[in-house]
Write a protein that holds these residues in place. Structure first.
Motif, mmCIF file in Angstrom:
data_model
loop_
_atom_site.group_PDB
_atom_site.id
_atom_site.type_symbol
_atom_site.label_atom_id
_atom_site.label_comp_id
_atom_site.label_asym_id
_atom_site.label_seq_id
_atom_site.Cartn_x
_atom_site.Cartn_y
_atom_site.Cartn_z
ATOM 1 N N ALA A 132 -43.212 1.313 14.960
ATOM 2 C CA ALA A 132 -43.687 2.681 14.747
ATOM 3 C C ALA A 132 -43.371 3.056 13.311
ATOM 4 O O ALA A 132 -42.292 2.749 12.810
ATOM 5 N N TRP A 133 -44.311 3.705 12.642
ATOM 6 C CA TRP A 133 -44.095 4.073 11.241
ATOM 7 C C TRP A 133 -44.747 5.422 10.952
ATOM 8 O O TRP A 133 -45.706 5.825 11.636
ATOM 9 N N PRO A 134 -44.243 6.157 9.950
ATOM 10 C CA PRO A 134 -44.827 7.462 9.604
ATOM 11 C C PRO A 134 -46.259 7.310 9.115
ATOM 12 O O PRO A 134 -46.578 6.403 8.339
ATOM 13 N N HIS A 135 -47.118 8.240 9.578
ATOM 14 C CA HIS A 135 -48.515 8.185 9.161
ATOM 15 C C HIS A 135 -49.154 9.565 9.321
ATOM 16 O O HIS A 135 -49.164 10.119 10.421
ATOM 17 N N ALA A 136 -49.639 10.105 8.213
ATOM 18 C CA ALA A 136 -50.393 11.371 8.215
ATOM 19 C C ALA A 136 -49.645 12.482 8.944
ATOM 20 O O ALA A 136 -50.215 13.209 9.758
ATOM 21 N N GLY A 137 -48.361 12.606 8.674
ATOM 22 C CA GLY A 137 -47.568 13.659 9.288
ATOM 23 C C GLY A 137 -47.067 13.358 10.675
ATOM 24 O O GLY A 137 -46.315 14.142 11.255
ATOM 25 N N GLY A 138 -47.469 12.222 11.244
ATOM 26 C CA GLY A 138 -46.989 11.822 12.560
ATOM 27 C C GLY A 138 -46.525 10.382 12.522
ATOM 28 O O GLY A 138 -45.948 9.932 11.530
ATOM 29 N N HIS A 139 -46.788 9.647 13.586
ATOM 30 C CA HIS A 139 -46.419 8.233 13.639
ATOM 31 C C HIS A 139 -47.532 7.432 14.295
ATOM 32 O O HIS A 139 -48.246 7.934 15.178
ATOM 33 N N GLN A 140 -47.658 6.200 13.863
ATOM 34 C CA GLN A 140 -48.526 5.241 14.524
ATOM 35 C C GLN A 140 -47.689 4.088 15.054
ATOM 36 O O GLN A 140 -46.594 3.823 14.566
ATOM 37 N N VAL A 141 -48.249 3.401 16.058
ATOM 38 C CA VAL A 141 -47.558 2.291 16.718
ATOM 39 C C VAL A 141 -48.480 1.090 16.755
ATOM 40 O O VAL A 141 -49.690 1.221 17.002
ATOM 41 N N ALA A 142 -47.902 -0.089 16.526
ATOM 42 C CA ALA A 142 -48.654 -1.339 16.633
ATOM 43 C C ALA A 142 -47.756 -2.419 17.210
ATOM 44 O O ALA A 142 -46.539 -2.388 17.050
ATOM 45 N N ASP A 143 -48.382 -3.374 17.890
ATOM 46 C CA ASP A 143 -47.688 -4.538 18.446
ATOM 47 C C ASP A 143 -47.940 -5.711 17.506
ATOM 48 O O ASP A 143 -49.085 -6.168 17.364
ATOM 49 N N VAL A 144 -46.893 -6.200 16.850
ATOM 50 C CA VAL A 144 -47.043 -7.138 15.744
ATOM 51 C C VAL A 144 -46.372 -8.466 16.082
ATOM 52 O O VAL A 144 -45.258 -8.496 16.609
ATOM 53 N N ASP A 145 -47.054 -9.565 15.783
ATOM 54 C CA ASP A 145 -46.429 -10.882 15.930
ATOM 55 C C ASP A 145 -45.250 -10.989 14.974
ATOM 56 O O ASP A 145 -45.327 -10.564 13.818
ATOM 57 N N ILE A 146 -44.169 -11.577 15.439
ATOM 58 C CA ILE A 146 -42.958 -11.660 14.619
ATOM 59 C C ILE A 146 -43.203 -12.488 13.354
ATOM 60 O O ILE A 146 -42.542 -12.286 12.330
ATOM 61 N N ALA A 147 -44.190 -13.401 13.414
ATOM 62 C CA ALA A 147 -44.504 -14.213 12.233
ATOM 63 C C ALA A 147 -45.076 -13.367 11.101
ATOM 64 O O ALA A 147 -45.031 -13.781 9.932
#
Length: 342
Positions: A132-147
């Motif tokens: 989860a990271w800050p984005h446009a005043g809120g937060h976005q979430v992504a599922d990321v491969d550890i690689a």
């Protein structure tokens, strides 16, 4: 801990008892693995790896009461597991973001605006990372491969993996989540650490009682010496207080579905009580054990070191006590009692 099926509690204890038995006969039982795949496979087979995940997403559909018993049992038997990160944080965050969940091992973190997160539990042994990271005043979430993530391995005081994660968030495609989700992420992690602390403190108290009862000095058990008995009694009382505060916060969280207006206050109280209890229990337990308790071969450090480490994760004791102070001041004389009782 609360409203839990006895057979499920016995199953959890049996899993960790057997794991400790196997570890005690290993060539180097003091090594803490990055991610114990054999234990994880066993937890997964009996439905404990994603205990609170919805059945639709492949989880067991249990409540936080069951998850708390699992965390408590693991800490009470001195078994490090990534259940908090995989189930209570990563799996939950994916469901909140309406993203698919599979069987991959996961950890989770909230980064700063530069894509950096520190002290991320078990990331180095995960297959995917829910970011989860800050984005446009809120937060976005992504599922990321550890690689696709830069992970710098590290450990906490207890030797558990606590890594530094760097993510190129400007290259990620994420899903927007409401601000309350990220707030609850922190509260969930904080309450989970309080639950784990209670288990570890109980483990240290149990060892202290056994040692004081069995060890003799000057022809009588240590427990017969008033000073030693007082050390054990104080440790047990502080551990009980921490558990009472933690169970109050847990009950409020579950019964309100994490929406109780005083929930953050109750979790802050639980973290404060657990942190202060840790200071007393760790000091007293090591005094009762003497030099024996400081050795690597003795099991005491399997409880005292995690308890000390967890005090500073998802907020320090000082930070949580500052939140208690701020909440009490804001509530005023007329609002303080309603704040406490909800």
């Amino acid at each position: 801990m609360i409203e839990l099926d006895q057979e499920l509690a016995e199953l959890m204890s049996a899993v960790f008892v057997e794991h400790r038995r196997k570890r005690s006969t290993a060539p180097d039982r003091t090594t803490v693995p990055t991610w114990d795949l054999a234990l994880w496979e066993q937890l997964d087979e009996v439905g404990l790896a994603r205990l609170t995940g919805s059945e639709a997403s492949g989880g067991s559909g249990a409540t936080w009461f069951a998850a708390a018993e699992l965390l408590d049992a693991a800490a009470r038997f001195g078994v490090p597991t990534p259940v908090v990160e995989h189930d209570l944080l990563a799996g939950w965050l994916l469901e909140e973001a309406a993203l698919p969940v599979d069987d991959a091992r996961r950890s989770a973190c909230v980064t700063d605006e530069h894509g950096i997160a520190r002290g991320v539990g078990w990331a180095s042994g995960a297959e995917k990372l829910v970011v989860a990271w800050p984005h446009a005043g809120g937060h976005q979430v992504a599922d990321v491969d550890i690689a696709d993530v830069d992970v710098t391995a590290g450990v906490n005081m207890a030797g558990e993996p606590r890594d530094v994660v760097a993510v190129a968030v400007d290259r990620l495609t994420g899903v927007d989540v409401p601000p309350g989700v990220i707030d609850r992420f922190g509260l969930r992690g904080a309450l989970a650490r309080a639950v784990q602390s209670c288990g570890a403190l109980d483990g240290a108290v149990t060892l202290s009682v056994s040692h004081a009862s069995a060890r003799e000095q000057f022809g009588r058990p240590l427990a017969r010496f008033q000073a030693v008995a007082a050390l054990v009694a104080d440790a047990a009382a502080e551990a009980a207080l921490a558990r009472a505060a933690t169970e109050a916060a847990l009950a409020a969280a579950v019964h309100s579905e994490w929406s109780a207006p005083n929930l953050a206050f109750l979790i802050a109280v639980a973290r404060s009580c657990a942190g202060r209890a840790t200071s007393t229990v760790v000091r007293n337990a090591h005094q009762v054990h003497g030099a024996l308790g400081t050795t690597q071969e003795h099991g005491l450090h399997e409880f005292t070191l995690p308890a000390l480490a967890w005090c500073s994760e998802f907020g320090s004791v000082h930070a949580w006590e500052q939140r208690i102070t701020d909440a009490a001041v804001d509530a005023g004389a007329d609002g303080l009692w309603p704040l406490i009782v909800g």
